[in-house]
Design a protein around this motif. Structure first.
Motif, PDB file in Angstrom:
ATOM      1  N   LEU A 298     -28.731 -25.617 -56.312  1.00  0.00           N
ATOM      2  CA  LEU A 298     -30.186 -25.623 -56.122  1.00  0.00           C
ATOM      3  C   LEU A 298     -30.896 -26.030 -57.406  1.00  0.00           C
ATOM      4  O   LEU A 298     -31.835 -26.837 -57.380  1.00  0.00           O
ATOM      5  N   GLU A 299     -30.465 -25.478 -58.523  1.00  0.00           N
ATOM      6  CA  GLU A 299     -31.090 -25.821 -59.807  1.00  0.00           C
ATOM      7  C   GLU A 299     -30.877 -27.301 -60.130  1.00  0.00           C
ATOM      8  O   GLU A 299     -31.784 -27.975 -60.627  1.00  0.00           O
ATOM      9  N   ALA A 300     -29.674 -27.798 -59.849  1.00  0.00           N
ATOM     10  CA  ALA A 300     -29.387 -29.211 -60.096  1.00  0.00           C
ATOM     11  C   ALA A 300     -30.216 -30.107 -59.181  1.00  0.00           C
ATOM     12  O   ALA A 300     -30.703 -31.163 -59.597  1.00  0.00           O
ATOM     13  N   ALA A 301     -30.392 -29.687 -57.921  1.00  0.00           N
ATOM     14  CA  ALA A 301     -31.189 -30.478 -56.977  1.00  0.00           C
ATOM     15  C   ALA A 301     -32.635 -30.570 -57.440  1.00  0.00           C
ATOM     16  O   ALA A 301     -33.256 -31.635 -57.369  1.00  0.00           O
ATOM     17  N   VAL A 302     -33.183 -29.459 -57.914  1.00  0.00           N
ATOM     18  CA  VAL A 302     -34.562 -29.454 -58.418  1.00  0.00           C
ATOM     19  C   VAL A 302     -34.690 -30.389 -59.616  1.00  0.00           C
ATOM     20  O   VAL A 302     -35.619 -31.203 -59.700  1.00  0.00           O
ATOM     21  N   ALA A 303     -33.739 -30.289 -60.547  1.00  0.00           N
ATOM     22  CA  ALA A 303     -33.787 -31.132 -61.745  1.00  0.00           C
ATOM     23  C   ALA A 303     -33.662 -32.610 -61.379  1.00  0.00           C
ATOM     24  O   ALA A 303     -34.402 -33.455 -61.903  1.00  0.00           O
ATOM     25  N   CYS A 304     -32.747 -32.936 -60.478  1.00  0.00           N
ATOM     26  CA  CYS A 304     -32.562 -34.331 -60.075  1.00  0.00           C
ATOM     27  C   CYS A 304     -33.802 -34.871 -59.366  1.00  0.00           C
ATOM     28  O   CYS A 304     -34.229 -36.002 -59.616  1.00  0.00           O
ATOM     29  N   LEU A 305     -34.353 -34.064 -58.486  1.00  0.00           N
ATOM     30  CA  LEU A 305     -35.533 -34.493 -57.750  1.00  0.00           C
ATOM     31  C   LEU A 305     -36.702 -34.741 -58.688  1.00  0.00           C
ATOM     32  O   LEU A 305     -37.456 -35.709 -58.540  1.00  0.00           O
ATOM     33  N   ALA A 306     -36.869 -33.860 -59.692  1.00  0.00           N
ATOM     34  CA  ALA A 306     -37.961 -34.009 -60.654  1.00  0.00           C
ATOM     35  C   ALA A 306     -37.764 -35.240 -61.532  1.00  0.00           C
ATOM     36  O   ALA A 306     -38.726 -35.934 -61.878  1.00  0.00           O
ATOM     37  N   GLU A 307     -36.517 -35.540 -61.883  1.00  0.00           N
ATOM     38  CA  GLU A 307     -36.245 -36.629 -62.825  1.00  0.00           C
ATOM     39  C   GLU A 307     -36.072 -37.986 -62.142  1.00  0.00           C
ATOM     40  O   GLU A 307     -36.477 -39.020 -62.679  1.00  0.00           O
ATOM     41  N   HIS A 308     -35.440 -37.979 -60.962  1.00  0.00           N
ATOM     42  CA  HIS A 308     -35.053 -39.251 -60.341  1.00  0.00           C
ATOM     43  C   HIS A 308     -35.736 -39.533 -59.009  1.00  0.00           C
ATOM     44  O   HIS A 308     -35.580 -40.634 -58.478  1.00  0.00           O
ATOM     45  N   GLY A 309     -36.479 -38.543 -58.470  1.00  0.00           N
ATOM     46  CA  GLY A 309     -37.092 -38.746 -57.172  1.00  0.00           C
ATOM     47  C   GLY A 309     -36.078 -38.669 -56.047  1.00  0.00           C
ATOM     48  O   GLY A 309     -34.888 -38.448 -56.267  1.00  0.00           O
ATOM     49  N   TRP A 310     -36.572 -38.866 -54.821  1.00  0.00           N
ATOM     50  CA  TRP A 310     -35.720 -38.721 -53.645  1.00  0.00           C
ATOM     51  C   TRP A 310     -34.629 -39.792 -53.606  1.00  0.00           C
ATOM     52  O   TRP A 310     -33.456 -39.503 -53.348  1.00  0.00           O
ATOM     53  N   ALA A 311     -34.995 -41.027 -53.888  1.00  0.00           N
ATOM     54  CA  ALA A 311     -34.037 -42.128 -53.760  1.00  0.00           C
ATOM     55  C   ALA A 311     -32.841 -41.964 -54.695  1.00  0.00           C
ATOM     56  O   ALA A 311     -31.713 -42.321 -54.347  1.00  0.00           O
ATOM     57  N   GLY A 312     -33.080 -41.410 -55.881  1.00  0.00           N
ATOM     58  CA  GLY A 312     -31.998 -41.271 -56.851  1.00  0.00           C
ATOM     59  C   GLY A 312     -31.282 -39.942 -56.808  1.00  0.00           C
ATOM     60  O   GLY A 312     -30.409 -39.675 -57.652  1.00  0.00           O
ATOM     61  N   SER A 313     -31.619 -39.108 -55.834  1.00  0.00           N
ATOM     62  CA  SER A 313     -31.039 -37.759 -55.776  1.00  0.00           C
ATOM     63  C   SER A 313     -30.144 -37.618 -54.549  1.00  0.00           C
ATOM     64  O   SER A 313     -30.549 -37.077 -53.524  1.00  0.00           O
ATOM     65  N   THR A 314     -28.930 -38.126 -54.667  1.00  0.00           N
ATOM     66  CA  THR A 314     -27.964 -37.981 -53.582  1.00  0.00           C
ATOM     67  C   THR A 314     -27.184 -36.678 -53.757  1.00  0.00           C
ATOM     68  O   THR A 314     -27.227 -36.048 -54.822  1.00  0.00           O
ATOM     69  N   VAL A 315     -26.457 -36.302 -52.723  1.00  0.00           N
ATOM     70  CA  VAL A 315     -25.626 -35.092 -52.812  1.00  0.00           C
ATOM     71  C   VAL A 315     -24.590 -35.248 -53.921  1.00  0.00           C
ATOM     72  O   VAL A 315     -24.312 -34.318 -54.674  1.00  0.00           O
ATOM     73  N   SER A 316     -24.036 -36.455 -54.044  1.00  0.00           N
ATOM     74  CA  SER A 316     -23.020 -36.694 -55.082  1.00  0.00           C
ATOM     75  C   SER A 316     -23.592 -36.515 -56.481  1.00  0.00           C
ATOM     76  O   SER A 316     -22.961 -35.918 -57.360  1.00  0.00           O
ATOM     77  N   VAL A 317     -24.808 -37.031 -56.690  1.00  0.00           N
ATOM     78  CA  VAL A 317     -25.454 -36.904 -58.001  1.00  0.00           C
ATOM     79  C   VAL A 317     -25.728 -35.440 -58.321  1.00  0.00           C
ATOM     80  O   VAL A 317     -25.485 -34.972 -59.445  1.00  0.00           O
ATOM     81  N   VAL A 318     -26.215 -34.712 -57.332  1.00  0.00           N
ATOM     82  CA  VAL A 318     -26.505 -33.284 -57.534  1.00  0.00           C
ATOM     83  C   VAL A 318     -25.223 -32.517 -57.802  1.00  0.00           C
ATOM     84  O   VAL A 318     -25.171 -31.672 -58.705  1.00  0.00           O
ATOM     85  N   ALA A 319     -24.173 -32.797 -57.027  1.00  0.00           N
ATOM     86  CA  ALA A 319     -22.900 -32.095 -57.205  1.00  0.00           C
ATOM     87  C   ALA A 319     -22.341 -32.334 -58.606  1.00  0.00           C
ATOM     88  O   ALA A 319     -21.869 -31.403 -59.266  1.00  0.00           O
ATOM     89  N   GLU A 320     -22.427 -33.576 -59.054  1.00  0.00           N
ATOM     90  CA  GLU A 320     -21.921 -33.896 -60.399  1.00  0.00           C
ATOM     91  C   GLU A 320     -22.708 -33.148 -61.469  1.00  0.00           C
ATOM     92  O   GLU A 320     -22.133 -32.589 -62.410  1.00  0.00           O
ATOM     93  N   ARG A 321     -24.016 -33.098 -61.314  1.00  0.00           N
ATOM     94  CA  ARG A 321     -24.841 -32.383 -62.291  1.00  0.00           C
ATOM     95  C   ARG A 321     -24.552 -30.890 -62.276  1.00  0.00           C
ATOM     96  O   ARG A 321     -24.591 -30.231 -63.319  1.00  0.00           O
TER      97      ARG A 321
END
Length: 205
Positions: free
Chosen positions: A28-51
């Motif tokens: 959840l914390e990674a998803a919030v950070a990714c969404l804030a930094e990269h927006g919806w298009a750049g925030s895939t499940v894979s990107v969040v999982a890696e973070r």
């Protein structure tokens, strides 16, 4: 022996449950950070999982779809925002309405609000996501309004009081949007001061 085995099984399950909760929290914390930094298009499940430092499979175990993950993330954001607001006034606002108005404005700035905003934009274009985010935001809005009324000591039976509180929250959201482009603290302070006067006047009715 059966009783011993049951105790042992329970002891084994508890650390697993703790690890599962910790993994969910990291996602959840990674998803919030990714969404804030990269927006919806750049925030895939894979990107969040890696973070988050977990496998894609582990992420999908907790959140089967991308929509599940980001809806849960914004719900987490909303809970964090409410908790943060309450934590500012653990003993109540003690009649300091300027502090309350300022705190409400602060609630709509920073990465938590930024992440929520990206999800709103995505929901406007994603049919599958829109009803879930709309329902969530309606609930968050009601909770934020209730907290604001409580902290301001507002009596909504008075004429115009409810509308003033809602207008205050709408204004705070607008300043949060403006803050995404430029951090104009001086202008924000002046708006907070003026809205404090408006709130004080309305609540005297």
């Amino acid at each position: 022996m059966g009783a011993v085995s049951t105790v042992g099984d329970r002891a084994e399950r508890t650390p697993k449950q703790d690890r599962s909760r910790a993994t969910r929290q990291r996602l959840l914390e990674a998803a919030v950070a990714c969404l804030a930094e990269h927006g919806w298009a750049g925030s895939t499940v894979s990107v969040v999982a890696e973070r988050a430092g977990v496998s894609r499979g582990a992420a999908q175990h907790h959140f089967p779809t991308r929509e599940d993950l980001f809806t849960a993330a914004v719900e987490y954001v909303a809970e964090e925002r409410s908790t943060a607001l309450r934590d500012l006034f653990p003993e109540g606002a003690a009649g300091d309405r300027r502090a309350v108005v300022s705190a409400l404005v602060d609630l709509y700035t920073g990465p938590l609000f930024r992440a929520a905003l990206h999800l709103w934009v995505a929901a406007s274009n994603e049919e599958q996501l829109r009803p879930r985010v709309t329902e969530l935001e309606a609930r968050v809005g009601r909770e934020t309004h209730r907290i604001a009324v409580e902290l301001l000591g507002a009596d909504e039976s008075g004429p115009g009081v409810r509308e003033t509180v809602q207008g205050l929250l709408d204004m705070a959201r607008g300043l949060g949007l403006a803050n995404l482009l430029t951090d104009d603290g001086t202008r924000r302070d002046k708006v907070v001061a003026q809205w404090t006067v408006l709130v004080e006047t309305a609540l005297k009715v």
